[in-house]
Design an enzyme around this catalytic site. Structure first.
Site, PDB file in Angstrom:
ATOM      1  N   HIS A  54       0.845  -1.215   0.000  1.00 43.00           N
ATOM      2  CA  HIS A  54       0.000   0.000   0.000  1.00 43.00           C
ATOM      3  C   HIS A  54       0.866   1.244   0.000  1.00 43.00           C
ATOM      4  O   HIS A  54       1.010   1.877   1.042  1.00 43.00           O
ATOM      5  CB  HIS A  54      -0.918  -0.012   1.219  1.00 43.00           C
ATOM      6  CG  HIS A  54      -2.092   0.902   1.105  1.00 43.00           C
ATOM      7  ND1 HIS A  54      -2.060   2.223   1.488  1.00 43.00           N
ATOM      8  CD2 HIS A  54      -3.333   0.674   0.644  1.00 43.00           C
ATOM      9  CE1 HIS A  54      -3.244   2.771   1.297  1.00 43.00           C
ATOM     10  NE2 HIS A  54      -4.032   1.854   0.786  1.00 43.00           N
ATOM     11  N   ILE A  60       1.626   4.821   1.439  1.00 39.17           N
ATOM     12  CA  ILE A  60       0.638   5.684   2.088  1.00 39.17           C
ATOM     13  C   ILE A  60      -0.040   4.870   3.182  1.00 39.17           C
ATOM     14  O   ILE A  60      -0.432   3.717   2.958  1.00 39.17           O
ATOM     15  CB  ILE A  60      -0.406   6.189   1.077  1.00 39.17           C
ATOM     16  CG1 ILE A  60       0.266   7.056   0.010  1.00 39.17           C
ATOM     17  CG2 ILE A  60      -1.509   6.977   1.791  1.00 39.17           C
ATOM     18  CD1 ILE A  60      -0.663   7.454  -1.120  1.00 39.17           C
ATOM     19  N   GLY A  63      -6.236   4.379   4.798  1.00 32.00           N
ATOM     20  CA  GLY A  63      -7.322   5.105   5.448  1.00 32.00           C
ATOM     21  C   GLY A  63      -8.096   4.248   6.430  1.00 32.00           C
ATOM     22  O   GLY A  63      -8.503   4.720   7.498  1.00 32.00           O
ATOM     23  N   VAL A  64      -8.293   2.993   6.099  1.00 33.71           N
ATOM     24  CA  VAL A  64      -9.036   2.111   7.000  1.00 33.71           C
ATOM     25  C   VAL A  64      -8.295   1.945   8.335  1.00 33.71           C
ATOM     26  O   VAL A  64      -8.921   1.812   9.392  1.00 33.71           O
ATOM     27  CB  VAL A  64      -9.331   0.747   6.323  1.00 33.71           C
ATOM     28  CG1 VAL A  64      -8.066  -0.060   6.123  1.00 33.71           C
ATOM     29  CG2 VAL A  64     -10.365  -0.040   7.096  1.00 33.71           C
ATOM     30  N   GLU A  68      -9.327   2.727  12.180  1.00 32.77           N
ATOM     31  CA  GLU A  68      -9.067   1.769  13.262  1.00 32.77           C
ATOM     32  C   GLU A  68      -8.305   2.423  14.404  1.00 32.77           C
ATOM     33  O   GLU A  68      -8.606   2.178  15.574  1.00 32.77           O
ATOM     34  CB  GLU A  68      -8.292   0.564  12.721  1.00 32.77           C
ATOM     35  CG  GLU A  68      -7.914  -0.455  13.784  1.00 32.77           C
ATOM     36  CD  GLU A  68      -9.085  -1.125  14.489  1.00 32.77           C
ATOM     37  OE1 GLU A  68      -8.897  -1.583  15.643  1.00 32.77           O
ATOM     38  OE2 GLU A  68     -10.178  -1.212  13.902  1.00 32.77           O
TER      39      GLU A  68
END
Length: 148
Positions: A54, A60, A63-64, A68
């Site tokens: 990623h 980067i 986003g998930v 979390e």
């Protein structure tokens, strides 16, 4: 009752959350005011396993995982407010509303997350959360947790 808890150690974080590496996304607690507020830090290292995919050549922070990290921070505030400082009382993420990603996070960044306790209704706690890097907002979301 003293509602302020300041600068919990990493070992104390491990007592508050059931998460462990590589899924523990809170490195340090700066301040907690029970039933009101928490501020935490996550140090982003290039060595984190998700950077392999990623994204290769342009890493980067996903986003998930920002969401979390916000949920874990909210969980710490819930446990610290509603329980004795132990993770035997688990709070599960049951909702995320109004999530907005403003800026990317890269290896070497330090994420500061602030979570505000908004309300408690029918076993669900609503929190407002904001994550920043260098005082620049990277993500905002409303987080809902429920005691298991």
């Amino acid at each position: 009752m003293n509602t302020n808890i300041n600068k919990l150690t990493f070992k104390e974080i491990l007592n508050l959350l059931p998460h462990r590496y590589p899924f523990l996304l809170v490195d340090k607690i700066i301040k907690i005011v029970k039933y009101k507020y928490i501020k935490t830090i996550k140090n982003v290292s290039f060595n984190e396993p998700f950077f392999n995919g990623h994204f290769p050549g342009d890493p980067i922070f996903p986003g998930v995982l920002l969401i979390e990290s916000m949920a874990q921070t909210a969980g710490i505030l819930a446990v610290a407010s509603m329980s004795k400082l132990e993770h035997k009382d688990l709070y599960h993420l049951v909702g995320v509303d109004k999530a907005r990603f403003k800026n990317p996070v890269f290896p070497g960044d330090q994420i500061t997350t602030e979570v505000y306790y908004k309300k408690y209704k029918r076993k669900i706690i609503l929190f407002k959360s904001i994550s920043k890097v260098n005082e620049k907002i990277i993500c905002k979301a409303n987080i809902m947790c429920m005691k298991k």
